[in-house]
Write an enzyme that holds these catalytic residues in place. Structure first.
Site, PDB file in Angstrom:
ATOM      1  CE  LYS A 194      -3.963   1.745   2.752  1.00  0.00           C
ATOM      2  NZ  LYS A 194      -4.806   1.476   3.940  1.00  0.00           N
ATOM      3  CB  SER A 241      -8.265   3.231   3.019  1.00  0.00           C
ATOM      4  OG  SER A 241      -7.401   2.596   3.956  1.00  0.00           O
ATOM      5  CB  SER A 283      -8.362   0.132   5.671  1.00  0.00           C
ATOM      6  OG  SER A 283      -9.139   1.293   5.628  1.00  0.00           O
TER       7      SER A 283
HETATM    8  N1  GLN Z   1     -13.185   3.261   6.518  1.00  0.00           N
HETATM    9  C1  GLN Z   1     -12.640   3.650   7.778  1.00  0.00           C
HETATM   10  C2  GLN Z   1     -12.268   5.101   7.727  1.00  0.00           C
HETATM   11  O1  GLN Z   1     -12.618   5.706   6.799  1.00  0.00           O
HETATM   12  C3  GLN Z   1     -11.445   2.791   8.105  1.00  0.00           C
HETATM   13  C4  GLN Z   1     -10.247   3.202   7.377  1.00  0.00           C
HETATM   14  C5  GLN Z   1      -9.050   2.379   7.718  1.00  0.00           C
HETATM   15  O2  GLN Z   1      -9.143   1.313   8.286  1.00  0.00           O
HETATM   16  N2  GLN Z   1      -7.889   2.927   7.392  1.00  0.00           N
HETATM   17  O3  GLN Z   1     -11.647   5.632   8.570  1.00  0.00           O
END
Ligand code: GLN
Length: 491
Positions: free
Chosen positions: A82, A157, A181
């Site tokens: 990532k 994400s 994410s």
């Molecule tokens: N979707 C969640 C957020 O927007 C989790 C994101 C993540 O785990 N980085 O914060």
């Protein structure tokens, strides 16, 4: 079965790019495949599918990869990181314009570990800006498509990392999981994704979103590969004071030994199986998965995690508070992008941050700053921390009686581009089943458990602190009975 799917009973019949890493390892070791042939195959695969998926932000500089002398599972195997994980000497952006020209000055500990294992790092994957989002639509650079149907989001994400594995462009990838994410995009893309216990994997060199919740973890095609991935990246790190000194478990040995499922006690929390916005067809798939364990003799017990209802508000107070502090360093002086037309230091800061951050990041900085401000700290941040403790206690109590907990990973199947992006609260609800796991710091894994409308559904397996091996072994026992992990998108 839809012609969108490719399904194989046997790993030998799978195309090279869809085979699990353990089969690739076996083939290389038996000289049925050379590192150069493998690399060429993956390059061709990328040329064929990347233009329509856009999983990558950048590809690595050409690396000499024939490390045949290295006796390591990941040696020569294509993997992806990532783009919030640092790679020395290469651009690392966290999906943000503010870091679009930033060259990392050191390798993250996980990068270093993978390099030492001889893995071939294919490139850096797309993500929601600073890992804030559930669809990868918040990237400042491009939109990544779901390989099962390109009109749908891959989740987020870590959407790019999930797609790299799900579409056969890599055999393993790393993502980060702050509120879901890794697990939610794994669910949306029909692969395995594990968020380890907080502290199991070093966060050194991970661009921070919310430091008390962030954790790096792998995406793989099956549970066996997950065991190998976890052995490669886990362990204490002097550079991360929150990393644990607990010895790393023998994930691979344990997964190979297997378990007698009839000795397994599985908790099913009532709070995760009903309520608004939960797709009944998703629940059906998860219930069938629970049935599979039951048929193997597992004892299924109903449990309650009563504070689950606070998960989303608590998370969005804690995570944004930490983010507002972590993101203060991006000021146009120290890192990355600097605005051009400023008149003094203050306008330099203002313009840089205004031009460099996207709308979701700004929304969170404002919310986090508000929650920490003196008049509101007690009402918001402090109460959120108290509720976090309650949610943690729910899990601690549950694990006194059960080995693992099963839930859906996401309340829905993947959604279409644009469907939720203008409604942040609806988007936030996609993580309703994953967020409490980060707040409690326990490990959780999503594995594929079915399809609804030809799109994948994920089963979430939760474990007690540092009991990743129980999760991975339970996942593997499920995969011995099912073939969702042997079903691939026909791209
Ligand atoms: N979707 C969640 C957020 O927007 C989790 C994101 C993540 O785990 N980085 O914060």
């Amino acid at each position: 079965m839809s012609d969108k799917f490719l399904k194989f009973d046997n790993v030998k019949d799978m195309p090279l790019h869809y085979k699990p890493a353990h089969e690739i390892r076996r083939m290389i070791d038996n000289k049925e495949l050379s590192a150069a042939e493998l690399k060429q195959h993956i390059k061709d695969r990328i040329s064929a599918v990347e233009p329509k998926l856009k999983a990558f932000l950048r590809f690595s500089k050409e690396a000499a990869i024939d490390n045949s002398d290295k006796n390591n599972f990941w040696n020569n195997i294509p993997v992806t990181l990532k783009d919030n994980i640092m790679t020395a000497g290469e651009i690392t952006t966290a999906g943000s314009k503010i870091l679009s020209n930033y060259t990392a000055v050191y390798d993250a500990t996980v990068t270093k570990k993978l390099r030492e294992s001889g893995a071939f790092i294919v490139g850096k994957a797309n993500l929601d800006e600073f890992a804030m989002g559930s669809s990868t639509e918040n990237s400042a650079f491009e939109k990544t498509a779901n390989p099962w149907d390109v009109q749908y989001v891959p989740g987020g994400s870590s959407g790019g990392s999930a797609v790299a594995v799900a579409s056969g462009m890599s055999y393993m990838s790393l993502g980060s999981d702050t509120g879901g994410s890794i697990r939610q995009p794994a669910s949306f893309c029909g692969i395995c994704g594990l968020k380890p216990t907080y502290g199991r994997v070093s966060r050194y060199g991970l661009i921070a979103y919310a430091s008390s919740l962030d954790q790096i973890g792998p995406f793989t095609r099956d549970a066996v590969d997950m065991a190998y991935a976890m052995e490669a990246i886990s362990g204490h790190d002097n550079n991360d004071s929150t990393s644990s000194a607990m010895p790393v478990d023998n994930y691979v040995e344990k997964v190979k030994n297997g378990i007698d499922v009839s000795k397994l006690k599985i908790g099913v929390p009532e709070e995760f199986f009903g309520g608004d916005g939960i797709d009944p067809e998703v629940l059906k798939c998860v219930e069938n998965a629970i049935e599979t364990y039951k048929k193997l003799g597992a004892k299924i017990v109903k449990i309650s995690l009563p504070h689950t209802k606070y998960a989303i508000p608590v998370y969005y107070l804690v995570a944004t508070a930490e983010a507002s502090s972590n993101l203060a360093r991006f000021d146009g002086i120290r890192y990355g992008y600097r605005a051009k037309d400023y008149t003094n230091l203050k306008t330099l800061y203002q313009k840089t941050r205004d031009e460099g951050f996207g709308p979701e990041v700004k929304r969170r900085i404002i919310l986090g700053t508000y929650g920490l401000s003196s008049g509101y700290y007690d009402a918001y941040y402090k109460n959120a921390q108290k509720a976090r403790t309650k949610m943690t206690e729910d899990f601690v109590n549950a694990f006194k009686n059960v080995d693992i907990i099963l839930t859906p990973t996401s309340p829905t199947i993947p959604f279409k581009f644009g469907e939720k992006i203008d409604d942040p609260v609806t988007m936030y609800k996609s993580d309703i089943f994953t967020i409490s796991v980060n707040l409690a710091s326990i490990p959780g894994m999503s594995i594929p458990c079915g399809f609804v409308k030809n799109l994948p559904v994920g089963l979430q397996i939760l474990g007690n602190y540092f009991e990743e091996s129980k999760i991975i072994v339970a996942a593997n026992e499920f995969q011995k009975q099912t073939d969702y992990h042997k079903t691939f998108p026909n791209l």
